[in-house]
Design a protein around this motif. Structure first.
Motif, mmCIF file in Angstrom:
data_model
loop_
_atom_site.group_PDB
_atom_site.id
_atom_site.type_symbol
_atom_site.label_atom_id
_atom_site.label_comp_id
_atom_site.label_asym_id
_atom_site.label_seq_id
_atom_site.Cartn_x
_atom_site.Cartn_y
_atom_site.Cartn_z
ATOM 1 N N ALA A 37 81.041 52.510 60.203
ATOM 2 C CA ALA A 37 81.770 54.055 59.841
ATOM 3 C C ALA A 37 81.446 54.104 57.979
ATOM 4 O O ALA A 37 81.144 52.990 57.175
ATOM 5 C CB ALA A 37 83.609 54.273 59.794
ATOM 6 N N VAL A 38 81.449 55.027 57.265
ATOM 7 C CA VAL A 38 80.953 55.053 55.967
ATOM 8 C C VAL A 38 81.824 56.437 55.460
ATOM 9 O O VAL A 38 81.746 57.083 55.822
ATOM 10 C CB VAL A 38 79.200 55.114 55.804
ATOM 11 N N ALA A 67 72.725 49.887 61.175
ATOM 12 C CA ALA A 67 73.322 50.849 61.589
ATOM 13 C C ALA A 67 74.346 51.452 61.199
ATOM 14 O O ALA A 67 74.503 52.328 60.787
ATOM 15 C CB ALA A 67 73.829 50.840 63.018
ATOM 16 N N VAL A 68 74.934 50.562 60.324
ATOM 17 C CA VAL A 68 75.843 51.266 58.755
ATOM 18 C C VAL A 68 75.305 52.075 57.702
ATOM 19 O O VAL A 68 74.783 52.727 57.113
ATOM 20 C CB VAL A 68 76.358 49.802 57.855
ATOM 21 N N VAL A 69 73.380 51.635 57.568
ATOM 22 C CA VAL A 69 72.780 51.668 56.013
ATOM 23 C C VAL A 69 72.483 53.017 56.791
ATOM 24 O O VAL A 69 72.098 54.809 56.733
ATOM 25 C CB VAL A 69 71.879 50.895 55.440
ATOM 26 N N GLY A 70 72.175 52.976 57.883
ATOM 27 C CA GLY A 70 71.544 54.251 58.885
ATOM 28 C C GLY A 70 72.751 55.432 58.752
ATOM 29 O O GLY A 70 71.706 56.895 58.956
ATOM 30 N N ARG A 71 74.014 54.974 59.091
ATOM 31 C CA ARG A 71 74.429 56.271 59.319
ATOM 32 C C ARG A 71 74.769 57.052 57.779
ATOM 33 O O ARG A 71 75.653 57.925 57.692
ATOM 34 C CB ARG A 71 75.955 55.738 60.087
ATOM 35 N N ALA A 72 74.891 56.395 56.542
ATOM 36 C CA ALA A 72 74.921 56.919 54.898
ATOM 37 C C ALA A 72 74.023 57.938 55.557
ATOM 38 O O ALA A 72 74.257 58.497 54.777
ATOM 39 C CB ALA A 72 74.873 56.041 54.340
ATOM 40 N N ARG A 101 73.903 53.229 48.643
ATOM 41 C CA ARG A 101 73.331 54.514 47.644
ATOM 42 C C ARG A 101 72.334 55.051 48.574
ATOM 43 O O ARG A 101 71.078 54.152 48.237
ATOM 44 C CB ARG A 101 72.617 53.744 46.001
ATOM 45 N N THR A 102 72.413 56.028 48.038
ATOM 46 C CA THR A 102 70.688 56.644 49.149
ATOM 47 C C THR A 102 71.010 57.630 47.806
ATOM 48 O O THR A 102 70.792 59.108 47.333
ATOM 49 C CB THR A 102 71.564 57.690 50.646
ATOM 50 N N ASP A 103 69.137 58.061 48.452
ATOM 51 C CA ASP A 103 68.301 59.488 47.718
ATOM 52 C C ASP A 103 67.581 60.011 47.603
ATOM 53 O O ASP A 103 67.170 59.285 49.697
ATOM 54 C CB ASP A 103 67.508 58.779 46.533
ATOM 55 N N VAL A 104 67.211 61.108 48.448
ATOM 56 C CA VAL A 104 66.947 62.023 49.286
ATOM 57 C C VAL A 104 65.467 62.060 48.591
ATOM 58 O O VAL A 104 64.877 62.379 47.415
ATOM 59 C CB VAL A 104 66.775 63.281 49.937
ATOM 60 N N VAL A 105 63.878 61.966 49.887
ATOM 61 C CA VAL A 105 62.747 61.554 49.152
ATOM 62 C C VAL A 105 61.996 62.712 49.217
ATOM 63 O O VAL A 105 60.666 63.392 48.537
ATOM 64 C CB VAL A 105 62.263 60.594 49.614
ATOM 65 N N ARG A 106 62.383 63.307 50.859
ATOM 66 C CA ARG A 106 61.435 64.277 51.177
ATOM 67 C C ARG A 106 62.643 65.318 52.521
ATOM 68 O O ARG A 106 63.308 64.408 52.886
ATOM 69 C CB ARG A 106 60.063 64.563 51.881
ATOM 70 N N ASP A 107 62.789 66.415 51.297
ATOM 71 C CA ASP A 107 63.255 67.408 52.354
ATOM 72 C C ASP A 107 62.593 68.344 53.307
ATOM 73 O O ASP A 107 62.296 70.281 52.424
ATOM 74 C CB ASP A 107 64.421 68.147 51.835
ATOM 75 N N GLY A 108 61.921 68.160 55.058
ATOM 76 C CA GLY A 108 61.047 68.853 55.071
ATOM 77 C C GLY A 108 61.194 69.614 56.084
ATOM 78 O O GLY A 108 63.013 69.608 56.826
ATOM 79 N N GLN A 115 65.895 57.057 51.166
ATOM 80 C CA GLN A 115 66.012 56.089 51.195
ATOM 81 C C GLN A 115 67.433 54.863 50.128
ATOM 82 O O GLN A 115 68.340 56.381 50.165
ATOM 83 C CB GLN A 115 65.034 55.114 49.557
ATOM 84 N N ALA A 116 67.543 54.151 50.692
ATOM 85 C CA ALA A 116 68.910 53.343 50.836
ATOM 86 C C ALA A 116 69.064 52.065 50.295
ATOM 87 O O ALA A 116 67.985 51.350 51.132
ATOM 88 C CB ALA A 116 69.903 54.260 51.904
ATOM 89 N N SER A 117 69.821 51.460 50.031
ATOM 90 C CA SER A 117 70.661 50.360 49.555
ATOM 91 C C SER A 117 71.327 49.993 49.292
ATOM 92 O O SER A 117 73.160 50.915 49.436
ATOM 93 C CB SER A 117 69.970 49.656 48.046
#
Length: 301
Positions: A37-38, A67-72, A101-108, A115-117
């Protein structure tokens, strides 16, 4: 039982579910869901707590971490299903608080990329980046049904002819090393268990049935765990030390059917202390639902 499923004609036998004889957890309400969970603190920032229950020799398992990062990322991007996820593991994660911390690179329209770290603090209070991920998400249910493939499902004996950690005498060949094993339904093909008897085959293969111990069915996020949950192929190459992941790329091909999945992992080349692991995951309907390749270091014990 809730997660039992009959295999397709290509399978090698029936596969009783991991929660036989007891109530099964559901997707969204299981130990895996709670431990991945996040909590969104603000746009692009999520807090999480990495559980000690998914560790190997004190280090957090790479598939669980993904999986944790994937949920974020699923909470950040307009699409919820991972299609391709590539991760570089920079430093070993440990149980405890973390921030993503996540960023949207492209919204198609059909695919979105982000991307996330994930960061933790070291003993001196300095922020340390543990893993960096670039991923594209979409809608698996919107994909066409057309399949043209030469891939074949692995021939794995029925579950009752395979072996898990609970079948090993005492603490098994890797004592006290894997709390994660208690959270998995994992039954390995005897043909890939020579290492456990002190007789590794040298073939670099690992195969088995995979599920979650509480009976939760597989979904795209848990497939990120499945590709990294079996013992490393290095064991069958005669190396019993820790095998940390350097880079892992996972492709999710379709939403898995209910029931345990079959996982097959192979290594063709170990050189300079590094090896690759190519994984395939097949669901109870006989479909190839995930593929991955990772580069890992083979450390001597």
């Amino acid at each position: 039982m809730a997660t039992a499923a009959s295999l397709s004609a290509s399978a090698s036998g029936s596969a009783p579910g991991p929660a036989s004889g007891s109530a099964s957890a559901s997707i969204g309400d299981s130990e895996f869901d709670r431990d991945t969970a996040v909590v969104r603190r603000e746009p692009g920032v999520h807090d999480t707590e990495l559980s000690a229950g998914w560790t190997i020799f004190g280090a957090v398992n790479g598939g669980y971490l993904l999986a944790v990062v994937g949920r974020a990322l699923a909470d950040t991007l307009p699409h919820s299903d991972p299609f391709t996820v590539s991760a570089h593991y920079l430093t070993a994660s440990r149980p405890g608080p973390a921030v993503i911390r996540t960023d949207v690179v492209r919204d198609g329209r059909s695919l979105s990329t982000g991307q996330a770290s994930l960061f933790q603090y070291d003993d001196e209070g300095r922020e340390v980046e543990r893993i960096r991920v670039l991923a594209s998400y979409g809608d698996l249910d919107a994909l066409p049904d057309d399949v043209r493939t030469t891939a074949e499902a692995p021939a794995i004996p029925p579950v009752e002819q395979c072996f898990g950690a609970e079948d090993a005498p005492g603490e098994g060949p890797v004592p006290g090393g894997s709390p994660i094993a208690e959270r998995l339904f994992l039954k390995l093909d005897p043909a890939t268990l020579g290492w456990a008897l002190g007789q590794p085959s040298g073939k670099g293969e690992m195969r088995g049935w995979f599920g979650l111990a509480d009976g939760r069915d597989a979904d795209p996020l848990s497939l990120l765990l499945a590709v990294d949950a079996l013992p490393p192929t290095a064991f069958e190459l005669g190396l019993m030390g820790w095998v940390p992941t350097v880079e892992l790329t996972v492709h999710i091909r379709c939403r898995p059917a209910p029931g345990p999945v079959r996982v097959s992992i192979t290594t063709r080349n170990l050189a300079g202390g590094f090896l690759e692991e190519d994984a395939e995951v097949w669901d109870s309907a006989g479909r190839l639902v995930a593929q991955s390749r990772q580069l890992a270091r083979a450390l001597k014990s």
